[in-house]
Write a protein that holds these residues in place. Sequence first.
Motif, mmCIF file in Angstrom:
data_model
loop_
_atom_site.group_PDB
_atom_site.id
_atom_site.type_symbol
_atom_site.label_atom_id
_atom_site.label_comp_id
_atom_site.label_asym_id
_atom_site.label_seq_id
_atom_site.Cartn_x
_atom_site.Cartn_y
_atom_site.Cartn_z
ATOM 1 N N PHE A 118 -1.371 -25.794 -27.827
ATOM 2 C CA PHE A 118 -2.646 -25.075 -27.703
ATOM 3 C C PHE A 118 -2.907 -24.117 -28.864
ATOM 4 N N ALA A 119 -1.955 -23.968 -29.762
ATOM 5 C CA ALA A 119 -2.099 -22.985 -30.841
ATOM 6 C C ALA A 119 -3.355 -23.191 -31.682
ATOM 7 N N PRO A 120 -3.688 -24.416 -32.111
ATOM 8 C CA PRO A 120 -4.922 -24.568 -32.893
ATOM 9 C C PRO A 120 -6.168 -24.198 -32.100
ATOM 10 N N ALA A 121 -6.225 -24.581 -30.830
ATOM 11 C CA ALA A 121 -7.392 -24.259 -30.005
ATOM 12 C C ALA A 121 -7.522 -22.758 -29.832
ATOM 13 N N ILE A 122 -6.407 -22.088 -29.585
ATOM 14 C CA ILE A 122 -6.444 -20.625 -29.430
ATOM 15 C C ILE A 122 -6.935 -19.973 -30.716
ATOM 16 N N ARG A 123 -6.476 -20.456 -31.853
ATOM 17 C CA ARG A 123 -6.925 -19.901 -33.134
ATOM 18 C C ARG A 123 -8.433 -20.094 -33.319
ATOM 19 N N GLU A 126 -10.283 -17.636 -30.926
ATOM 20 C CA GLU A 126 -10.188 -16.203 -31.213
ATOM 21 C C GLU A 126 -10.725 -15.849 -32.600
ATOM 22 N N GLU A 127 -10.442 -16.690 -33.590
ATOM 23 C CA GLU A 127 -10.878 -16.391 -34.951
ATOM 24 C C GLU A 127 -12.236 -16.996 -35.267
ATOM 25 N N GLY A 128 -12.655 -17.980 -34.473
ATOM 26 C CA GLY A 128 -13.934 -18.637 -34.687
ATOM 27 C C GLY A 128 -13.793 -19.979 -35.366
ATOM 28 N N PHE A 129 -14.811 -20.803 -35.214
ATOM 29 C CA PHE A 129 -14.828 -22.130 -35.836
ATOM 30 C C PHE A 129 -16.230 -22.390 -36.369
ATOM 31 N N PRO A 130 -16.347 -23.183 -37.438
ATOM 32 C CA PRO A 130 -17.671 -23.499 -37.969
ATOM 33 C C PRO A 130 -18.362 -24.560 -37.105
ATOM 34 N N VAL A 131 -19.563 -24.274 -36.682
ATOM 35 C CA VAL A 131 -20.331 -25.210 -35.861
ATOM 36 C C VAL A 131 -20.718 -26.422 -36.707
ATOM 37 N N SER A 132 -20.413 -27.609 -36.211
ATOM 38 C CA SER A 132 -20.723 -28.837 -36.951
ATOM 39 C C SER A 132 -22.173 -29.257 -36.721
ATOM 40 N N ALA A 133 -22.612 -30.244 -37.494
ATOM 41 C CA ALA A 133 -24.020 -30.648 -37.467
ATOM 42 C C ALA A 133 -24.451 -31.174 -36.110
ATOM 43 N N ARG A 134 -23.648 -32.081 -35.520
ATOM 44 C CA ARG A 134 -24.034 -32.647 -34.230
ATOM 45 C C ARG A 134 -24.003 -31.583 -33.137
ATOM 46 N N VAL A 135 -23.008 -30.704 -33.175
ATOM 47 C CA VAL A 135 -22.920 -29.633 -32.184
ATOM 48 C C VAL A 135 -24.126 -28.708 -32.302
ATOM 49 N N ALA A 136 -24.523 -28.358 -33.515
ATOM 50 C CA ALA A 136 -25.691 -27.494 -33.713
ATOM 51 C C ALA A 136 -26.953 -28.148 -33.156
ATOM 52 N N ARG A 137 -27.086 -29.445 -33.356
ATOM 53 C CA ARG A 137 -28.251 -30.163 -32.812
ATOM 54 C C ARG A 137 -28.275 -30.069 -31.293
#
Length: 511
Positions: A118-123, A126-137
């Motif tokens: 789960f370490a990548p998901a937790i990061r 907590e730190e944030g992730f860049p919203v991708s094009a399809r997700v933004a749509r």
Amino acid sequence: MIATSHALATSAGLAVLAEGGNAVDAALAAVAVQCVVDPHMTGIGGDCFVLYAPKDGPVRALNGSGRAPAAATPEALAQVCVTGLEQTSVHAITIPGAISAWCLLHRDHGSLPLTRLFAPAIRHAEEGFPVSARVARDFAANAEVLRGDAHAAAVFLPGDEPPRAGDVLRQPLLGERLREIAEKGAAGFYNGETAERMTRHLQGLGGLHSIEDFHEGETAARWEDPISARYRGHEVLECGPNGQGLAALMILRILEGFDLGPDVPLADRIHLQAEATKLAYHHRDALIADPDHSVGLVDLLLSDEVIDTLRARIDPARALPPVLWSEPEHKDTIYLCVVDAEGNAISFINSIFHAFGSTRLDPETGVLFHSRGASFRLEPGHPNCIGPRKRPMHTIIPGMLRDADGGLMPFGVMGGHYQSAGQAAYLSAIIDRGLDLQAAMEEPRSFAFDGVLQVEATMPAEVCEELARRGHKISVIDGPTGGAQAIRINPETGVLTGASDSRKDGAALGL
């Protein structure tokens, strides 16, 4: 190799495989990431189903669907004037089953600790992730429904606006929940302070949920035998009811009686698939329910008697209304698959049903609840009528294909109700016309549902005109239909071939 519908999930799973983790480890790492970066599609407040094929053992099916509260009955809902189970109704929220399934899967077949997985998901949470094009749509398309819940809007509509592609989104409370589950297992979700907070929130919305319902949810997931049918010498495996995998098998069995080869015109293929889909879904809606309430249904609906009767009802020249075989009339998701170095394969699907599920987010825990209970009926006597501790009919279905030559292919098609029809069309393209995994995914899609034949805008105009001439009510949809992933194992060389649908932001990667 791993194939998912989001690049960050694929990379998380690939890193686990590179460290020597197995297919289950990689799948859990990937799905945890997707619960963060695809929050409109999936989450820890949802359900999941799994098909797991160990290298030297039979395929196992894992039912990770949650149950209705013990107090949920049509009579109880009628007393509070509930006449329907809409997406945003608190009564559409069943106890989430995903975490129960994840932890059971990990206990029985995982090798690396959940804290690592789960370490990548937790990061990202907590730190944030860049919203991708399809997700933004998808965020933009669902902004209005999100505004109906102030807590969900506060997380997913910062500044009351949907994030744009490239914006960074944070979900620190979700990161806390993932840490808690990694350290305590399913008990960290279904017991203790987190469960008490979720219960209070749902009760505050008028829900019938109790803390006992959550406690029982810890052990809700269970291993089952998969169901299967043959299609032109290949074996197709699915999870049984309460999932709609049975409908996919029915469609394939019906279609096996027709020529769908490369010389058959596109309009003919779509028409036959539409007619078979209408018949199978009619039975799905009338009969598929909690397996404890549909004993014997699989054998009945896949029997030669039923399939022959349904197939005979199809007219190649015109569209017909569907009927049950006995003749009386009755009126958003992520998928991933992994194959590890030992040859173990997993087909994994996790969902919150509608986009952003119920849109009901608990501000104390950060859990966004699914809306799977919206699939229940309120008609007493219907197999899928809501009831105490009952599982609703599910649309999410992982698939597994065993080739005639012994090769194995975990695969799945996302897209809500479309999934059974989508699986049948995808397998037909591969088996009947010899398309490769990626080409079969990229074909224009169609879906006969609720009296309308939906087609993607890429469908040729002349094909739409011919289908309309045969009596189909055509609706050209704005945007893509679903998505898909697949990995095929060559039984002779061991070489893996993967594909990930361009309708999503994912990727298939191997090492």
